[in-house]
Design an enzyme around this catalytic site. Structure first.
Site, PDB file in Angstrom:
ATOM      1  N   SER A  52       0.830  -1.210   0.000  1.00 40.29           N
ATOM      2  CA  SER A  52       0.000   0.000   0.000  1.00 40.29           C
ATOM      3  C   SER A  52       0.862   1.256   0.000  1.00 40.29           C
ATOM      4  CB  SER A  52      -0.904   0.020   1.242  1.00 40.29           C
ATOM      5  OG  SER A  52      -1.591   1.244   1.374  1.00 40.29           O
ATOM      6  N   TYR A  79      -2.348  -0.735  10.441  1.00 37.80           N
ATOM      7  CA  TYR A  79      -2.408  -1.163   9.035  1.00 37.80           C
ATOM      8  C   TYR A  79      -1.142  -0.748   8.291  1.00 37.80           C
ATOM      9  CZ  TYR A  79      -4.113  -1.226   4.169  1.00 37.80           C
ATOM     10  OH  TYR A  79      -4.277  -1.445   2.814  1.00 37.80           O
TER      11      TYR A  79
END
Length: 291
Positions: free
Chosen positions: A183, A196
């Site tokens: 990501s 995350y």
């Protein structure tokens, strides 16, 4: 392959309970259902895509099937409606789908995903570690309870390790490849995604390290780092006011669609196009840097 790129930054305010469903999203994401055209890049191969029921996972499943691969994919039981649609899309491409309702927070489930893929489809050429969990509705470290931390790390990192460990003996025979979904959060972390973002940074490190370890076996290991992509994960984990501005902070001024990410996974899986590509992270971020 092309997709509608007229959507500007942001979407109508909306919210779902996790994990979220495609049917409830407004507008519906573009997974390449009408636009992706295959060219036989993965003819006769077998792929396992985790979290393949919706979002980027569904777009990858569609693209792989249209490139000639049979596609096994995992999903959570509550995502059954999305899983059925993905299976139909793979089947309509003339390939064999193998949907598996499994919670990858359990190590045994990760082992079963690989075992069932090999048993059901005869081999394993491509492992796509796509399944992920985030929650951006809490804003401080004090609000991160043990359950959330455990779920985030098990889904995003433990499962990736367990699946890769189970897959490597099968990939060595082909040889095959592993593609991890990381990501932009690994490079530009948001304070609301503390846990995350940490897992995504770890995935980058794992990708490079595993590539070095298994390269002698001919196994390639790479990652794709998406930016803001319109998937069920967003309305299921973001505050409604964030959805209204989702993606407008990118240089291109908008969020991406799953169909715009899938070609990166196709390139990295292709034994012809990416035969000398390993240990790299390919950004699909709308202009945000991944270095």
């Amino acid at each position: 392959m092309s997709t509608d790129q007229s959507q500007g930054g942001g979407f109508p305010a909306q919210q779902q309970e996790p994990p979220g469903l495609t049917e409830e999203m407004r507008p519906q994401p573009d997974h390449g259902e009408k636009s992706y055209v295959g060219h036989g890049r993965l003819e006769g191969q077998v792929a396992l895509v985790t979290g393949g029921d919706s979002g980027i996972g569904r777009a990858v499943a569609i693209a792989y099937a249209r490139e000639g691969a049979d596609v096994a994919f995992t999903y959570l039981p509550e995502e059954e409606p999305d899983a059925e649609e993905t299976a139909n899309l793979v089947r309509n491409a003339g390939r064999t789908p193998l949907p598996m309702a499994l919670d990858l927070c359990d190590r045994a489930a990760c082992d079963r995903a690989v075992e069932q893929t090999v048993e059901g489809l005869g081999a394993l050429d491509i492992l796509v570690n796509n399944a992920g969990y985030q929650m951006a509705r809490d804003h401080s470290l004090e609000e991160l309870d043990d359950e959330r931390i455990d779920r985030t790390f098990k889904t995003n990192l433990y499962a990736l390790l367990w699946l890769s460990r189970a897959a490597v003996p099968h990939l060595r025979k082909r040889p095959g490849c592993i593609i991890n979904n990381t990501s932009i959060q690994a490079y530009e972390p948001s304070t609301t995604l503390l846990d995350y973002a940490a897992t995504k940074a770890a995935i980058n490190n794992f990708t490079v390290n595993l590539a070095a370890q298994v390269g002698q076996d001919g196994i390639r290991v790479n990652a794709v780092a998406p930016g803001p992509i319109w998937t069920p994960l967003q309305p299921a984990t973001q505050e409604p006011e964030k959805i209204e501005k989702f993606g407008d902070d990118t240089p291109l001024g908008r969020a991406g669609q799953p169909a715009e990410v899938a070609p990166a996974f196709v390139f990295l899986a292709s034994p012809a196009d990416a035969s000398y590509v390993s240990g790299t992270v390919l950004g699909v971020t709308g202009g945000k840097p991944v270095f």
